[in-house]
Design a protein around this motif. Structure first.
Motif, mmCIF file in Angstrom:
data_model
loop_
_atom_site.group_PDB
_atom_site.id
_atom_site.type_symbol
_atom_site.label_atom_id
_atom_site.label_comp_id
_atom_site.label_asym_id
_atom_site.label_seq_id
_atom_site.Cartn_x
_atom_site.Cartn_y
_atom_site.Cartn_z
ATOM 1 N N SER A 81 -21.936 -31.450 46.705
ATOM 2 C CA SER A 81 -20.593 -31.956 46.971
ATOM 3 C C SER A 81 -19.580 -30.822 46.880
ATOM 4 O O SER A 81 -19.875 -29.715 46.412
ATOM 5 N N ALA A 82 -18.374 -31.099 47.306
ATOM 6 C CA ALA A 82 -17.314 -30.090 47.275
ATOM 7 C C ALA A 82 -17.015 -29.658 45.831
ATOM 8 O O ALA A 82 -16.735 -28.487 45.570
ATOM 9 N N ASP A 83 -17.085 -30.584 44.891
ATOM 10 C CA ASP A 83 -16.841 -30.246 43.489
ATOM 11 C C ASP A 83 -17.911 -29.298 42.956
ATOM 12 O O ASP A 83 -17.623 -28.361 42.223
ATOM 13 N N GLN A 84 -19.149 -29.533 43.332
ATOM 14 C CA GLN A 84 -20.230 -28.658 42.877
ATOM 15 C C GLN A 84 -20.090 -27.254 43.465
ATOM 16 O O GLN A 84 -20.323 -26.258 42.782
ATOM 17 N N ARG A 85 -19.681 -27.159 44.723
ATOM 18 C CA ARG A 85 -19.470 -25.845 45.342
ATOM 19 C C ARG A 85 -18.315 -25.114 44.660
ATOM 20 O O ARG A 85 -18.380 -23.925 44.407
ATOM 21 N N LYS B 63 -18.432 -21.497 42.570
ATOM 22 C CA LYS B 63 -17.559 -20.359 42.886
ATOM 23 C C LYS B 63 -16.784 -19.914 41.648
ATOM 24 O O LYS B 63 -16.640 -18.725 41.392
ATOM 25 N N LEU B 64 -16.277 -20.877 40.894
ATOM 26 C CA LEU B 64 -15.528 -20.533 39.676
ATOM 27 C C LEU B 64 -16.415 -19.830 38.650
ATOM 28 O O LEU B 64 -15.974 -18.892 37.979
ATOM 29 N N VAL C 145 -17.859 -12.336 37.183
ATOM 30 C CA VAL C 145 -17.450 -11.031 37.702
ATOM 31 C C VAL C 145 -16.237 -10.501 36.929
ATOM 32 O O VAL C 145 -16.203 -9.329 36.519
ATOM 33 N N LEU C 146 -15.244 -11.356 36.710
ATOM 34 C CA LEU C 146 -14.060 -10.923 35.952
ATOM 35 C C LEU C 146 -14.405 -10.573 34.500
ATOM 36 O O LEU C 146 -13.869 -9.627 33.930
ATOM 37 N N GLY C 147 -15.303 -11.335 33.890
ATOM 38 C CA GLY C 147 -15.728 -11.031 32.521
ATOM 39 C C GLY C 147 -16.430 -9.686 32.430
ATOM 40 O O GLY C 147 -16.195 -8.901 31.517
ATOM 41 N N ALA C 148 -17.308 -9.408 33.394
ATOM 42 C CA ALA C 148 -18.012 -8.122 33.413
ATOM 43 C C ALA C 148 -17.025 -6.975 33.629
ATOM 44 O O ALA C 148 -17.140 -5.919 33.005
ATOM 45 N N ALA C 149 -16.042 -7.185 34.500
ATOM 46 C CA ALA C 149 -15.033 -6.149 34.740
ATOM 47 C C ALA C 149 -14.209 -5.895 33.478
ATOM 48 O O ALA C 149 -13.915 -4.738 33.136
#
Length: 136
Positions: free
Chosen positions: A16-20, A24-25, A31-35
């Protein structure tokens, strides 16, 4: 009797759109945490390796109402020179003495005793910091 269905059949039409959006989040967060961890690590390493002189107060003694004897230890590169700033405070927290100590010995570790003049009785002696002034 009629059976009532809740939603679409599972696996038939994809997530569903919520799962997608959740996926993504999660990826963006990872990625932001690793950066962020990379920036923190880089700044910590650059701070540690950028220290040409490091010092500490080994001991201090208020020898009179107007003087404090401070045992200062400085670790540095063999040819490095610099200045370390000492400060002393009274019981009420006010600064009663400050002195810049030149460190220009050609050894890697310098142990020195410094007399810090004060305006009234001191209750401590602390190292404000050390800065390099070049090599010789």
């Amino acid at each position: 009797m009629t059976a009532v269905r809740d939603g679409l059949p599972g696996g038939r039409y994809g997530p569903s759109a919520d799962q997608r959006a959740d996926r993504k989040l999660k990826i963006i967060g990872a990625v932001l945490g690793a950066a962020l961890l990379g920036v923190i690590g880089w700044s910590g390493i650059s701070y540690i390796t950028g220290q040409d002189l490091s010092g500490r107060v080994i001991a201090w003694d208020a020898v009179s109402d107007h003087a404090v004897k401070v045992h200062l230890e400085v670790v540095k590169d063999t040819g490095a020179k610099g200045v370390c700033t000492l400060r002393s405070q009274a019981e009420d927290g006010s600064e009663v003495g400050r002195k810049d100590v030149t460190v220009d010995q050609r050894t890697g570790q310098v142990d020195t005793e410094v007399t810090l003049r004060t305006t009234k009785r001191a209750t401590n002696a602390v190292l404000v910091g050390c800065t390099a002034s070049g090599t010789g």
